[in-house]
Scaffold this motif. Structure first.
Motif, PDB file in Angstrom:
ATOM      1  N   LEU A 109      -2.971  -3.832 -11.079  1.00  0.00           N
ATOM      2  CA  LEU A 109      -2.863  -3.998  -9.636  1.00  0.00           C
ATOM      3  C   LEU A 109      -3.249  -5.424  -9.265  1.00  0.00           C
ATOM      4  O   LEU A 109      -4.349  -5.887  -9.574  1.00  0.00           O
ATOM      5  N   ASP A 110      -2.324  -6.115  -8.635  1.00  0.00           N
ATOM      6  CA  ASP A 110      -2.547  -7.509  -8.227  1.00  0.00           C
ATOM      7  C   ASP A 110      -3.036  -7.516  -6.779  1.00  0.00           C
ATOM      8  O   ASP A 110      -2.275  -7.212  -5.857  1.00  0.00           O
ATOM      9  N   MET A 154       0.827  -1.206   0.000  1.00  0.00           N
ATOM     10  CA  MET A 154       0.000   0.000   0.000  1.00  0.00           C
ATOM     11  C   MET A 154       0.861   1.257   0.000  1.00  0.00           C
ATOM     12  O   MET A 154       0.509   2.269  -0.583  1.00  0.00           O
ATOM     13  N   ALA A 155       2.002   1.169   0.682  1.00  0.00           N
ATOM     14  CA  ALA A 155       2.901   2.328   0.688  1.00  0.00           C
ATOM     15  C   ALA A 155       3.411   2.617  -0.719  1.00  0.00           C
ATOM     16  O   ALA A 155       3.500   3.773  -1.144  1.00  0.00           O
ATOM     17  N   LEU A 156       3.731   1.542  -1.468  1.00  0.00           N
ATOM     18  CA  LEU A 156       4.224   1.708  -2.829  1.00  0.00           C
ATOM     19  C   LEU A 156       3.137   2.308  -3.726  1.00  0.00           C
ATOM     20  O   LEU A 156       3.389   3.216  -4.520  1.00  0.00           O
ATOM     21  N   VAL A 157       1.910   1.820  -3.583  1.00  0.00           N
ATOM     22  CA  VAL A 157       0.791   2.341  -4.370  1.00  0.00           C
ATOM     23  C   VAL A 157       0.579   3.820  -4.082  1.00  0.00           C
ATOM     24  O   VAL A 157       0.374   4.632  -4.990  1.00  0.00           O
ATOM     25  N   SER A 158       0.625   4.188  -2.792  1.00  0.00           N
ATOM     26  CA  SER A 158       0.430   5.581  -2.404  1.00  0.00           C
ATOM     27  C   SER A 158       1.508   6.469  -3.012  1.00  0.00           C
ATOM     28  O   SER A 158       1.233   7.559  -3.519  1.00  0.00           O
ATOM     29  N   ARG A 159       2.762   6.014  -2.981  1.00  0.00           N
ATOM     30  CA  ARG A 159       3.864   6.825  -3.520  1.00  0.00           C
ATOM     31  C   ARG A 159       3.755   6.984  -5.027  1.00  0.00           C
ATOM     32  O   ARG A 159       3.895   8.082  -5.563  1.00  0.00           O
ATOM     33  N   LEU A 160       3.459   5.888  -5.719  1.00  0.00           N
ATOM     34  CA  LEU A 160       3.377   5.948  -7.178  1.00  0.00           C
ATOM     35  C   LEU A 160       2.195   6.782  -7.643  1.00  0.00           C
ATOM     36  O   LEU A 160       2.264   7.479  -8.658  1.00  0.00           O
ATOM     37  N   ALA A 161       1.086   6.740  -6.890  1.00  0.00           N
ATOM     38  CA  ALA A 161      -0.085   7.535  -7.257  1.00  0.00           C
ATOM     39  C   ALA A 161       0.228   9.019  -7.213  1.00  0.00           C
ATOM     40  O   ALA A 161      -0.333   9.813  -7.969  1.00  0.00           O
ATOM     41  N   ALA A 162       1.144   9.401  -6.335  1.00  0.00           N
ATOM     42  CA  ALA A 162       1.508  10.814  -6.215  1.00  0.00           C
ATOM     43  C   ALA A 162       2.565  11.220  -7.240  1.00  0.00           C
ATOM     44  O   ALA A 162       2.649  12.387  -7.620  1.00  0.00           O
ATOM     45  N   GLU A 163       3.358  10.243  -7.710  1.00  0.00           N
ATOM     46  CA  GLU A 163       4.496  10.578  -8.561  1.00  0.00           C
ATOM     47  C   GLU A 163       4.240  10.386 -10.052  1.00  0.00           C
ATOM     48  O   GLU A 163       4.833  11.076 -10.883  1.00  0.00           O
ATOM     49  N   LEU A 164       3.356   9.433 -10.400  1.00  0.00           N
ATOM     50  CA  LEU A 164       3.151   9.098 -11.804  1.00  0.00           C
ATOM     51  C   LEU A 164       1.940   9.806 -12.386  1.00  0.00           C
ATOM     52  O   LEU A 164       1.027  10.185 -11.675  1.00  0.00           O
ATOM     53  N   SER A 165       1.944   9.952 -13.694  1.00  0.00           N
ATOM     54  CA  SER A 165       0.844  10.619 -14.374  1.00  0.00           C
ATOM     55  C   SER A 165      -0.386   9.730 -14.423  1.00  0.00           C
ATOM     56  O   SER A 165      -0.309   8.504 -14.271  1.00  0.00           O
TER      57      SER A 165
END
Length: 271
Positions: free
Chosen positions: A21-22, A1-12
């Motif tokens: 998403l698995d 979940m931490a990875l998802v949260s970070r990528l949601a903020a960084e990626l377009s």
């Protein structure tokens, strides 16, 4: 979940639209173990905050380089400490100092920057009026350092005053010191804060700091304390109230200091 949260903020958004998403549902004997680890996940997760995204902003990158060229630390990241005495300045202190010495006609923006929550909201939207008022194409490391130095100096004068006069309405200086800083700044040439130091129009900042700021701070303090005495003629002092923005407006109006210097132009970099 931490990875998802970070990528949601960084990626377009376009990139995320192509993501897969698995999601796996754990059952059986391992379910309680999975639940236990999920409950402990906050111990290993550092949620992304607006400050974390500043490292990509071009103005911030330029300021970091300018500070580095001057052999001065500009702490942009959370938790960043350099040197045994944490010399230099942080993005939080820089944001507050620039807001106190901005061209805004009222202290609303400055008041927002006194707490981390308010600063994070400003950093969240780099295209907002608030952000561009403080950090734009004209913002220079030298100007940031001047604003910070003047704020520290004014607060130092207030500490000296409080050693002598700390009773009754003089507690205003302890509970709302940055109100005094904002009021003093209205009387200084901070429309030229980011002038090139080789520009003939650049103020003699060191001379102003040494010869004008102490007396100006004391005069401004007297005006604000007298205004507070008028507003609180019954002698009742409400500590929490004077820290609130609406009361800052009341005090400045009562002191006749509610408008900016007439010579100050609109803040650079704003639409």
């Amino acid at each position: 979940m931490a990875l998802v949260s970070r990528l949601a903020a960084e990626l377009s958004v376009e990139h995320l639209d192509r993501a897969v998403l698995d999601v796996r549902i754990v059952t059986g004997s391992t379910r309680e173990l999975a639940r236990s680890e999920y409950d402990r996940a906050h111990l290993y997760c550092s949620p992304v905050e607006p400050q974390d995204l500043l490292v990509r902003h071009p103005v911030m990158l330029r300021l970091v380089k300018q500070f580095s060229d001057d052999q001065c630390n500009f702490r942009l990241r959370r938790g960043e400490q350099r040197g045994p005495r944490r010399e230099g300045c942080s993005i939080g202190e820089a944001t507050t100092a620039l807001a106190l010495f901005s061209h805004e006609a009222n202290p609303d923006l400055a008041h927002r920057t006194l707490e981390d929550e308010g600063r994070q909201e400003i950093w969240r939207n780099p295209s907002s009026h608030a952000f561009l008022t403080l950090f734009n194409d004209r913002t220079q490391a030298t100007g940031v350092r001047i604003a910070i130095t003047f704020r520290r100096s004014i607060l130092g004068v207030l500490e000296q005053i409080l050693r002598v006069r700390s009773a009754h309405h003089w507690h205003l200086l302890e509970d709302a010191p940055d109100l005094v800083v904002w009021a003093v700044a209205r009387q200084l040439p901070f429309d030229r804060l980011h002038c090139d130091q080789n520009d003939p129009a650049a103020p003699a900042w060191e001379e102003i700091l040494d010869t004008e700021v102490p007396a100006l701070t004391r005069r401004t303090t007297e005006r604000l304390v007298r205004a507070y005495e008028k507003l609180r003629s019954n002698g009742v002092y409400k500590k929490a109230e004077v820290r609130e923005l609406p009361y800052w407006h009341k005090l400045l109006e009562a002191a006749g200091m509610s408008h900016r210097r007439e010579s100050s132009p609109p803040a650079p970099g704003n639409p």
